[in-house]
Design an enzyme around this catalytic site. Structure first.
Site, PDB file in Angstrom:
ATOM      1  N   ARG A 279      15.215  36.684  24.565  1.00 10.77           N
ATOM      2  CA  ARG A 279      15.442  36.045  25.789  1.00 10.77           C
ATOM      3  C   ARG A 279      16.948  36.158  25.754  1.00 10.77           C
ATOM      4  NH1 ARG A 279      14.171  30.375  28.721  1.00 10.77           N
ATOM      5  NH2 ARG A 279      12.348  31.583  29.371  1.00 10.77           N
TER       6      ARG A 279
ATOM      7  N   ARG B 204       9.220  25.686  27.004  1.00  9.60           N
ATOM      8  CA  ARG B 204       8.134  26.309  26.990  1.00  9.60           C
ATOM      9  C   ARG B 204       8.026  27.562  26.625  1.00  9.60           C
ATOM     10  NH1 ARG B 204       8.682  22.710  30.785  1.00  9.60           N
ATOM     11  NH2 ARG B 204      11.212  23.449  30.410  1.00  9.60           N
ATOM     12  N   THR B 205       8.646  28.463  26.723  1.00 13.95           N
ATOM     13  CA  THR B 205       8.599  29.940  26.342  1.00 13.95           C
ATOM     14  C   THR B 205       8.557  30.322  24.937  1.00 13.95           C
ATOM     15  OG1 THR B 205       9.626  30.549  28.457  1.00 13.95           O
ATOM     16  CG2 THR B 205       9.254  32.358  26.775  1.00 13.95           C
TER      17      THR B 205
ATOM     18  N   LYS C   4      29.735  34.411  15.206  1.00 13.94           N
ATOM     19  CA  LYS C   4      30.906  34.994  14.340  1.00 13.94           C
ATOM     20  C   LYS C   4      31.102  36.182  15.123  1.00 13.94           C
ATOM     21  CE  LYS C   4      29.448  33.115  10.094  1.00 13.94           C
ATOM     22  NZ  LYS C   4      28.810  33.530   8.929  1.00 13.94           N
TER      23      LYS C   4
ATOM     24  N   HIS D 212      11.067  38.069  33.858  1.00 11.49           N
ATOM     25  CA  HIS D 212      10.305  36.818  33.042  1.00 11.49           C
ATOM     26  C   HIS D 212       8.651  37.308  33.187  1.00 11.49           C
ATOM     27  CE1 HIS D 212       9.594  33.696  30.583  1.00 11.49           C
ATOM     28  NE2 HIS D 212      10.200  32.753  31.268  1.00 11.49           N
TER      29      HIS D 212
HETATM   30  N1   CP Z   1       9.358  28.460  32.234  1.00  8.79           N
HETATM   31  C1   CP Z   1      10.378  28.523  31.440  1.00  8.79           C
HETATM   32  O1   CP Z   1      10.584  30.027  31.003  1.00  8.79           O
HETATM   33  O2   CP Z   1      10.624  27.703  30.546  1.00  8.79           O
HETATM   34  P1   CP Z   1      11.917  27.348  29.462  1.00  8.79           P
HETATM   35  O3   CP Z   1      13.160  27.892  29.741  1.00  8.79           O
HETATM   36  O4   CP Z   1      11.621  26.062  28.675  1.00  8.79           O
HETATM   37  O5   CP Z   1      11.260  28.620  28.382  1.00  8.79           O
END
Ligand code: CP
Length: 306
Positions: free
Chosen positions: A104, A54-55, A82, A132
C-alpha cells in the site's frame, strides 16, 4: 497477470473465478481449524506505507490461513524514515526472496513501479487515488452472496469519489460484471472525466438512490483535501450523508455498504451503519476470503487468469 495491480484488465470470467475461489475460502475461515497447507513454505511480506486496519489485518490472516510465513514490515520503524527510496526498499526486500509482496502506498502508480523491480507477484493493497482491487473484489463477493448476482443490479456509489481508489476499482469491476453503476456526489468531489467511466452521475442523493439495489458509501477523505475544497461536516451530512430518510429512495431490500474506516455522522448515520440493511461486517469477513483467493491463485498458478 503475474501481479494484481488493479481491476483494469480483468475479464468477467477472471473475476467470477476469483469470487468462486473466495467462496471456498469462506468455508475454510468458518471452520474451527482454519489453517491449511496450500502455501506452506512460502513467504509473504506486507509493506504498508499508509495506515490500514482491515486490509493489512486481512492479508496477514489470509496468508496465515493458507500456511504461508507472513512478515509485516513496519514502515514507521524502517529505513524509509532515513530516506531510503521506494525502489531501494523493494530491492532490499526482494533480495530476501519473498514469494509475494502486498503493498500500500499513498502515490498512484507506486505499486506498479515496485512490481517492475522484484521477482515475485505484487498485490496492490491501495495506491493513492488509483486502485484498491481486493476491496472491489470483496465488495463484489458480498453483493453476489447477498443478491445471487452482480450483473444488472443498480449500484449507487456515493460521496468522495474524487479521492477514492475504492470507487475507481468498483466502477471498473461492476461495469465488467454488467451492473448499472451510478455515482452520487457534489461536483467538487467528482473527478473530471467521470462520465467517461461508464457511470451515470447524480448530484442529489434522492435521485441517485432511486430504486438502487446497492448503496455504497465512501469515506470523506479530509486528509487528502489540504489546500482544496473541504466541506463542512454538518452540511455534508445533511446533503450527502446516508440517513433513514435518504435510504427510503433505494429499494426496500437495498444493501448498505461502506469500505471502512467509517466516519459515523459524516457520510453515514450510525443507525444505518448498524441497521438491518447494512452488510459492512460481511464485507470485512469477505476481505479475508478474497485475499486468500487472490494469493492462492497468483502464487500457485503464477497468474490471475484461469
Ligand atoms: N477499506 C480499507 O482499505 O480499510 P483500511 O484502510 O483499514 O485497510
Amino acid at each position: 497477470h503475474r501481479h494484481l495491480l488493479g481491476i483494469k484488465g480483468l475479464s468477467e470470467p477472471d473475476i467470477h473465478y476469483l469470487l468462486d475461489q473466495a467462496d471456498e475460502a469462506v468455508k475454510i475461515s468458518r471452520q474451527r481449524e482454519k489453517k491449511t497447507t496450500t502455501l506452506r513454505g512460502l513467504t509473504q511480506i506486507n509493506l504498508f506505507f499508509e495506515s490500514s486496519t482491515r486490509t493489512q489485518a486481512s492479508f496477514e490472516l489470509a496468508g496465515k490461513r493458507l500456511g504461508a510465513d507472513v512478515m509485516n514490515m513496519s514502515v514507521a520503524n524502517s529505513s524509509v524514515k532515513k530516506g531510503e527510496t521506494l525502489v531501494d526498499t523493494a530491492m532490499t526486500l526482494n533480495a530476501m526472496r519473498p514469494d509475494v509482496l502486498v503493498v500500500r502506498h499513498s502515490s498512484a502508480g507506486a505499486v506498479a513501479l515496485l512490481s517492475q523491480k522484484v521477482g515475485c507477484p505484487v498485490i496492490n493493497a491501495g495506491d493513492g487515488a488509483h486502485e484498491h482491487p481486493t476491496q472491489a473484489l470483496l465488495d463484489a463477493l458480498t453483493i453476489r452472496r447477498a443478491k445471487g448476482k452482480v450483473g444488472r443490479l443498480t449500484v449507487a456509489i456515493c460521496g468522495d469519489v474524487l479521492h477514492s481508489r475504492v470507487a475507481r476499482s468498483n466502477i471498473l469491476l461492476l461495469n465488467a460484471l454488467g451492473a448499472r453503476v451510478r455515482v452520487v456526489a457534489p461536483s467538487t468531489l467528482l473527478p473530471s472525466g467521470i462520465a467517461d467511466m461508464g457511470v451515470e452521475v447524480f448530484q442529489r442523493m434522492e435521485d441517485g438512490l432511486k430504486d438502487a439495489d446497492v448503496v455504497m458509501m465512501l469515506r470523506l477523505q479530509r486528509e487528502r483535501m489540504a489546500g482544496s475544497f473541504v466541506p463542512s461536516v454538518r452540511e455534508y451530512f445533511r446533503y450527502f450523508g446516508l440517513d433513514a430518510e435518504k435510504l427510503k429512495s433505494a429499494k426496500e431490500d437495498a444493501l448498505v455498504m461502506h469500505p471502512g474506516p467509517m466516519n459515523r455522522g459524516v457520510e453515514i448515520a450510525s443507525d444505518i451503519a448498524d441497521g438491518p440493511q447494512s452488510v459492512i461486517e460481511q464485507q470485512v469477513e469477505m476481505g479475508v476470503a478474497v485475499r486468500m483467493a487472490v494469493m492462492e491463485t497468483l502464487m500457485l498458478h503464477g497468474e490471475l487468469a484461469r
